[in-house]
Enzyme design. Structure first.
Site, short mmCIF file in Angstrom:
data_model
loop_
_atom_site.label_atom_id
_atom_site.label_comp_id
_atom_site.label_asym_id
_atom_site.label_seq_id
_atom_site.Cartn_x
_atom_site.Cartn_y
_atom_site.Cartn_z
N TYR A 219 -30.06 21.05 -42.14
CA TYR A 219 -30.88 20.97 -40.66
C TYR A 219 -32.20 21.75 -40.95
O TYR A 219 -32.23 22.93 -41.01
CB TYR A 219 -29.89 21.50 -39.43
CG TYR A 219 -28.79 20.90 -39.44
CD1 TYR A 219 -28.34 19.55 -39.86
CD2 TYR A 219 -27.94 21.41 -38.56
CE1 TYR A 219 -27.34 18.99 -39.73
CE2 TYR A 219 -26.49 20.74 -38.41
CZ TYR A 219 -26.15 19.45 -39.07
OH TYR A 219 -25.02 18.79 -38.63
N ALA B 299 -21.67 9.23 -27.95
CA ALA B 299 -22.25 7.97 -28.62
C ALA B 299 -23.51 7.89 -28.26
O ALA B 299 -24.06 6.69 -27.64
CB ALA B 299 -21.38 6.64 -27.97
N LYS B 300 -24.41 8.67 -28.60
CA LYS B 300 -25.86 8.67 -28.34
C LYS B 300 -26.13 8.37 -26.85
O LYS B 300 -27.46 7.70 -26.64
CB LYS B 300 -26.56 7.60 -29.25
CG LYS B 300 -26.21 7.96 -30.73
CD LYS B 300 -27.05 6.97 -31.70
CE LYS B 300 -27.01 7.50 -33.11
NZ LYS B 300 -27.56 6.50 -34.03
N GLY B 301 -25.35 9.01 -25.74
CA GLY B 301 -25.78 8.89 -24.48
C GLY B 301 -25.32 7.51 -23.94
O GLY B 301 -25.25 7.45 -22.68
N LEU B 302 -24.72 6.80 -24.64
CA LEU B 302 -24.16 5.63 -24.17
C LEU B 302 -22.86 5.87 -23.09
O LEU B 302 -22.40 5.22 -22.10
CB LEU B 302 -23.55 4.31 -25.18
CG LEU B 302 -24.71 3.70 -26.01
CD1 LEU B 302 -24.27 3.27 -27.19
CD2 LEU B 302 -25.55 2.97 -25.08
N LYS C 172 -26.13 7.92 -17.77
CA LYS C 172 -27.18 7.06 -18.21
C LYS C 172 -27.14 5.98 -18.96
O LYS C 172 -27.92 5.48 -19.85
CB LYS C 172 -28.23 7.99 -18.71
CG LYS C 172 -28.78 9.06 -17.78
CD LYS C 172 -29.85 9.83 -18.37
CE LYS C 172 -30.48 10.98 -17.30
NZ LYS C 172 -31.44 12.03 -18.01
N GLY D 104 -20.39 13.35 -32.12
CA GLY D 104 -20.93 12.11 -31.42
C GLY D 104 -19.85 11.66 -30.24
O GLY D 104 -19.57 10.53 -29.88
N PRO D 105 -19.17 12.51 -29.27
CA PRO D 105 -18.39 12.12 -28.30
C PRO D 105 -19.09 11.15 -27.24
O PRO D 105 -18.49 10.53 -26.55
CB PRO D 105 -17.89 13.54 -27.62
CG PRO D 105 -18.83 14.55 -27.96
CD PRO D 105 -19.63 13.89 -29.33
#
Length: 303
Positions: free
Chosen positions: A51, A201-204, A208, A198-199
């Site tokens: 990173y 899922a990129k904001g899905l 929102k 990733g809980p």
């Protein structure tokens, strides 16, 4: 915040960990995010030598220096930056791991790493050599425990069979249930913890959700499927609570999961995630609704 035992280690980690990849390189903002996590009771901080070309480890180490004995630092190894920083190559060799750990320790400004993780891996790797490197680092006192970060069932199976790893980090969410069929049961059976990433899922899987739906879809879901599934889940489950709560509590409902790693680019995101983890666990009925409404995929490409 509740804590869970990480595999067969003596580390009791908070149910929410801070994924440090998204804290950025502006030191003041990054430090505020980390300090907010500490205020919320979080004791598990996940970074990697990859990173920001190692800058992330430096920032994390500096921010946690005064509380080092009270927190657990997890970092990763195996991806080797090219000299011109245009990309990286994969190197799980013993010689590289034993050299890279020294650089991570220096950047983190610490004498030891609580959890050292292989940052990927394939079945073609010399797995025995990699395990030997981790075991030596453990006996030498540079690391306390080791694990892998992988979504490849065949690779995970080899490490479970051959090593003393305490955890496997993997992507897992309501929209990516691939670990449920073969990986999570295997880990639970052997007393190894899943550390999930990733809980949301990129904001899905946040409030929102529909704003985050793109033409590409997500995992095995097409755009159309997401536009059907997400509102259905929200209508059935999120009348009185945020969908972030539903998403994080779904991960924590599995007995193999020790901690959920959520990234944050602001202090408020940390506070929101912490509130969600402290909320009521899902009921059996809610878990059933999620499983009936979403897909139970399996690993096909990542073997």
């Amino acid at each position: 915040m509740n804590k869970r035992k990480l595999g067969n280690s003596d580390l009791w980690v908070t149910e929410l960990g801070l994924g440090c990849m998204s804290i950025g390189t502006e030191e003041k903002t990054a430090r505020e995010i980390i300090e907010t996590a500490l205020d919320e009771g979080i004791n598990y901080f996940d970074t990697a030598d990859l990173y920001d070309f190692g800058e992330n480890e430096k920032i994390v180490g500096a921010a946690l220096k005064e509380v080092r004995e009270k927190v657990f630092i997890a970092t990763k190894v195996g991806n080797r930056w090219k000299s011109d920083r245009t990309g990286w190559s994969w190197d799980p060799s013993k010689s590289y791991i034993k050299e890279a750990v020294k650089q991570s320790l220096k950047r983190l400004n610490t004498d030891y790493i609580d959890l050292y993780q292989l940052h990927g891996g394939t079945i073609e790797d010399s797995i025995d050599e990699t395990i030997e490197a981790f075991e030596e680092l453990k006996s030498e006192g540079f690391i306390r425990y080791y694990g892998i970060s992988s979504i490849r069932p065949n690779v995970i199976r080899e490490y479970v069979k051959k090593s003393h790893l305490v955890s496997v980090m993997m992507q897992y969410s309501i929209l990516d249930r691939r670990p449920e069929e073969e990986v999570l049961p295997m880990l639970h059976e052997h007393g190894i913890s899943a550390v999930t990433r990733g809980p949301l899922a990129k904001g899905l899987l946040s409030d929102k959700m529909l704003e985050k739906v793109s033409q590409k879809g997500y995992q095995d879901y097409s755009q159309k499927e997401l536009l059907d599934v997400l509102p259905a889940l929200k209508d059935k489950l999120a009348a009185d609570r945020s969908f972030t709560e539903i998403a994080l509590q779904y991960n924590l409902a599995h007995p193999a999961v020790a901690t959920v790693i959520a990234g944050a680019s602001s202090p408020e995101q940390v506070r929101s995630n912490a509130r969600s983890v402290r909320s009521q666990p899902l009921t059996e009925e809610e878990i059933t609704i999620i499983k009936e409404t979403s897909k139970a995929e399996t690993y096909i490409e990542h073997r």
